[in-house]
Design an enzyme around this catalytic site. Structure first.
Site, short mmCIF file in Angstrom:
data_model
loop_
_atom_site.label_atom_id
_atom_site.label_comp_id
_atom_site.label_asym_id
_atom_site.label_seq_id
_atom_site.Cartn_x
_atom_site.Cartn_y
_atom_site.Cartn_z
N THR A 106 9.12 -3.56 -5.43
CA THR A 106 9.62 -4.93 -5.32
C THR A 106 10.65 -5.27 -6.40
OG1 THR A 106 7.58 -5.67 -4.29
CG2 THR A 106 8.96 -7.36 -5.30
N ASP A 142 5.59 6.89 1.48
CA ASP A 142 4.80 5.76 1.01
C ASP A 142 4.26 4.98 2.20
OD1 ASP A 142 3.73 3.93 -0.84
OD2 ASP A 142 5.56 2.70 -0.85
N HIS A 143 2.96 4.73 2.21
CA HIS A 143 2.30 3.93 3.26
C HIS A 143 2.59 4.43 4.67
CE1 HIS A 143 0.46 0.86 0.76
NE2 HIS A 143 1.56 0.85 0.03
N ASN A 201 3.24 2.97 -8.79
CA ASN A 201 4.27 2.66 -7.80
C ASN A 201 5.12 1.46 -8.21
OD1 ASN A 201 2.99 4.67 -6.34
ND2 ASN A 201 2.96 3.52 -4.42
N HIS A 233 -0.87 0.74 -6.89
CA HIS A 233 0.17 0.13 -6.07
C HIS A 233 0.41 -1.30 -6.56
CE1 HIS A 233 0.18 2.78 -2.22
NE2 HIS A 233 -0.11 3.51 -3.29
#
Length: 275
Positions: free
Chosen positions: A226, A79-80, A223, A201
């Site tokens: 958090t 991811d990222h 996604n 996202h």
């Protein structure tokens, strides 16, 4: 089944595929228990910070062994990814999918970076995701506009050959100070311009009705990060306020269970069953 094939299948069915970040054994097991109970597939995501925390080999083996142990169909995804070097390490480690995030670069730079990753990934038959537009990251302003434009999305996919594209339609990473409003009309236009899998996202905190509407109009990969961290830490803090037990093997599972409860609601959400 390869991830690319799964995403194509679900997109046609107007269903989503949940992609959850994991940070340790507890968060991983919380996610996988939910997926096993719901008999749903899941993408397990690792960021560079999680890789640095656990170690690349440990993190990947944890995910792979967990999928096997819980009997869940799933894939490991970077991811990222912030550099070609990190992407290469993950490809060598056996990731099924990698994301290269050049969204803060000028369009042409993002294209060149993504194209290089796509070419590298071909040798591993790995899936590649990129991002186009402004999806605020942690600590960045949520008020900056920079939504993905349909014609740019079409050109980006055409020039890079990327499999999946994270689009900016009104979400942000982290907590929202007010309820987000997704631009579904814009999403519909983007979906009509490109055949790439579209990715949402920043789904944490977005009302489920809006996420389901997004799935009905082109989003497939959703996604989630958090809310997983938040519910685990909040539950753990509450437990430790009154519990003096120092055996983490008895304390942690209560917070892990809260993750399972959360993820079950998210898996139900991405199934996108219309009542």
């Amino acid at each position: 089944m390869k991830l690319k094939e799964k995403l194509r299948e679900l997109t046609q069915l107007k269903k989503g595929l949940l992609a959850t970040n994991y940070y340790d054994l507890e968060t991983l097991h919380g996610v996988l228990q939910a997926a096993a109970e719901m008999k749903q597939p899941v993408i397990l995501q690792l960021t560079q910070s999680s890789i640095d925390y656990m170690g690349l080999k440990t993190a990947v083996n944890l995910g792979r062994n967990g999928l096997e142990e819980f009997g869940v169909e799933g894939w490991i995804h970077l991811d990222h990814g912030g550099s070609v070097e990190l992407v290469q390490r993950c490809l060598d480690a056996g990731f099924d999918s990698v994301m290269i995030d050049g969204s803060e670069l000028p369009f042409e730079h993002n294209v060149r970076l993504t194209r290089e990753v796509v070419e590298r990934a071909k040798r591993y038959d790995a899936h590649v995701e990129a991002e186009l537009g402004y999806v605020a990251k942690l600590g960045q302003s949520h008020h900056t506009t920079g939504f993905t434009q349909p014609d740019e999305a079409a050109a980006f996919v055409q020039e890079t050959g990327v499999d999946a594209l994270a689009v900016a339609i009104g979400t942000a990473h982290g907590f929202y100070k007010e309820e987000p409003r997704l631009d579904i009309d814009l999403l519909r236009s983007i979906a009509g311009k490109t055949s790439a899998t579209l990715v949402l996202h920043g789904s944490s905190g977005v009302p489920h009705t809006q996420v389901k509407q997004a799935i009905s109009n082109g989003i497939c990969k959703v996604n989630l990060a958090t809310e997983i961290k938040n519910i685990f830490m909040a539950s753990l803090k509450a437990e430790l306020t009154y519990n003096q037990d120092i055996d983490l093997r008895r304390v942690f599972p209560k917070a892990t269970f809260k993750i399972t409860e959360l993820v079950k609601t998210k898996l139900e959400m991405v199934e996108n069953i219309v009542a």
